[in-house]
Write a protein that holds these residues in place. Structure first.
Motif, PDB file in Angstrom:
ATOM      1  N   SER A   1       0.855  -1.187   0.000  1.00 57.91           N
ATOM      2  CA  SER A   1       0.000   0.000   0.000  1.00 57.91           C
ATOM      3  C   SER A   1       0.891   1.237   0.000  1.00 57.91           C
ATOM      4  O   SER A   1       2.076   1.179   0.372  1.00 57.91           O
ATOM      5  N   THR A   2       0.335   2.381  -0.391  1.00 54.42           N
ATOM      6  CA  THR A   2       1.130   3.609  -0.482  1.00 54.42           C
ATOM      7  C   THR A   2       1.665   4.023   0.883  1.00 54.42           C
ATOM      8  O   THR A   2       2.825   4.433   1.003  1.00 54.42           O
ATOM      9  N   ILE A   3       0.856   3.916   1.921  1.00 52.65           N
ATOM     10  CA  ILE A   3       1.313   4.296   3.256  1.00 52.65           C
ATOM     11  C   ILE A   3       2.443   3.388   3.706  1.00 52.65           C
ATOM     12  O   ILE A   3       3.440   3.841   4.282  1.00 52.65           O
ATOM     13  N   ASN A   4       2.322   2.092   3.423  1.00 51.29           N
ATOM     14  CA  ASN A   4       3.376   1.157   3.788  1.00 51.29           C
ATOM     15  C   ASN A   4       4.665   1.473   3.032  1.00 51.29           C
ATOM     16  O   ASN A   4       5.770   1.429   3.606  1.00 51.29           O
ATOM     17  N   ALA A   5       4.535   1.812   1.755  1.00 53.67           N
ATOM     18  CA  ALA A   5       5.709   2.153   0.947  1.00 53.67           C
ATOM     19  C   ALA A   5       6.423   3.370   1.515  1.00 53.67           C
ATOM     20  O   ALA A   5       7.657   3.375   1.653  1.00 53.67           O
ATOM     21  N   PHE A   6       5.661   4.413   1.875  1.00 56.76           N
ATOM     22  CA  PHE A   6       6.300   5.626   2.400  1.00 56.76           C
ATOM     23  C   PHE A   6       6.841   5.419   3.815  1.00 56.76           C
ATOM     24  O   PHE A   6       7.847   6.033   4.187  1.00 56.76           O
TER      25      PHE A   6
END
Length: 215
Positions: free
Chosen positions: A49-54
């Protein structure tokens, strides 16, 4: 293999190739932060997910930036690209196989790491809502792929035993999540997933028409 009555689809790289737009949006965000992100590091985040990536990137580069704010920044870049980039299109053959399953009364569920906002944009643009009983976003969950939660939830949403489901994935993180959920996984090998091995998928295909042999 038992009778298949539910197919769980990933979205990016399986239904629509938004990955080039996501990549452009990510790298616009990296540029705004003054970061140099290698292709290897970027591809290690595929399927998250985008939050996990960041969160991973903030830790990797020891940044002080709030990951949630970076998600919003990246999402704004993506929305602009989604509305203006002419290259966005359905993956070859996927609309035909979706209709094939639907006409056979197979329950269809989407389980994607994309935000629900992005999922809804894609489904509205390509008129896909009519075929699916549910859509799940990994961005709404605490754990991202390769955690199996999203696929376990998808099977429950379909009200179908895991042994009667299959998952279609194009990323190693997604395949691993399917493995951990104990659900048969079809790895879709395409030009968009060259750096993904799909090594632990139960079956690897290069054309969606191959799925007609299963159902």
């Amino acid at each position: 293999m038992k009778t298949i009555s539910c197919v769980i689809f990933d979205m990016d790289g399986v239904i629509v190739d938004t990955e080039p737009l996501h990549k452009k949006a990510y790298f616009k965000t990296f540029e705004s932060l003054g970061l140099t992100v290698s292709e290897t590091l970027y591809h290690s985040l595929t399927g998250s997910s985008t939050i996990n990536a960041f969160q991973q990137l903030v830790a990797h580069f020891q940044l002080t930036d709030d990951p949630q704010k970076l998600v919003l920044q990246k999402r704004a870049f993506f929305v602009t690209l989604f509305e203006s980039d002419p290259s966005l299109a359905l993956i070859d053959g996927v609309e035909e196989i979706i209709k094939y399953f639907y006409n056979k009364d197979i329950v269809l569920v989407l389980a994607s790491s994309a935000s629900m906002e992005t999922i809804n944009r894609v489904f509205t643009r390509f008129d896909l809502n009519q075929y699916f009983v549910g859509k799940l976003s990994g961005a709404d969950l605490e754990k991202s792929k390769p955690h199996p939660e999203i696929f376990e939830n998808a099977a429950r949403k379909a009200n179908t035993p895991k042994e009667n489901c299959i998952i279609i994935e194009d990323s190693d993180n997604g395949v691993l999540a399917a493995n951990r959920a104990g659900i048969y996984c079809v790895g879709y090998k395409s030009e968009h997933s060259k750096l993904q091995t799909l090594a632990t998928a139960n079956l690897v295909i290069k054309d969606f028409s191959e799925l007609k042999k299963l159902i």
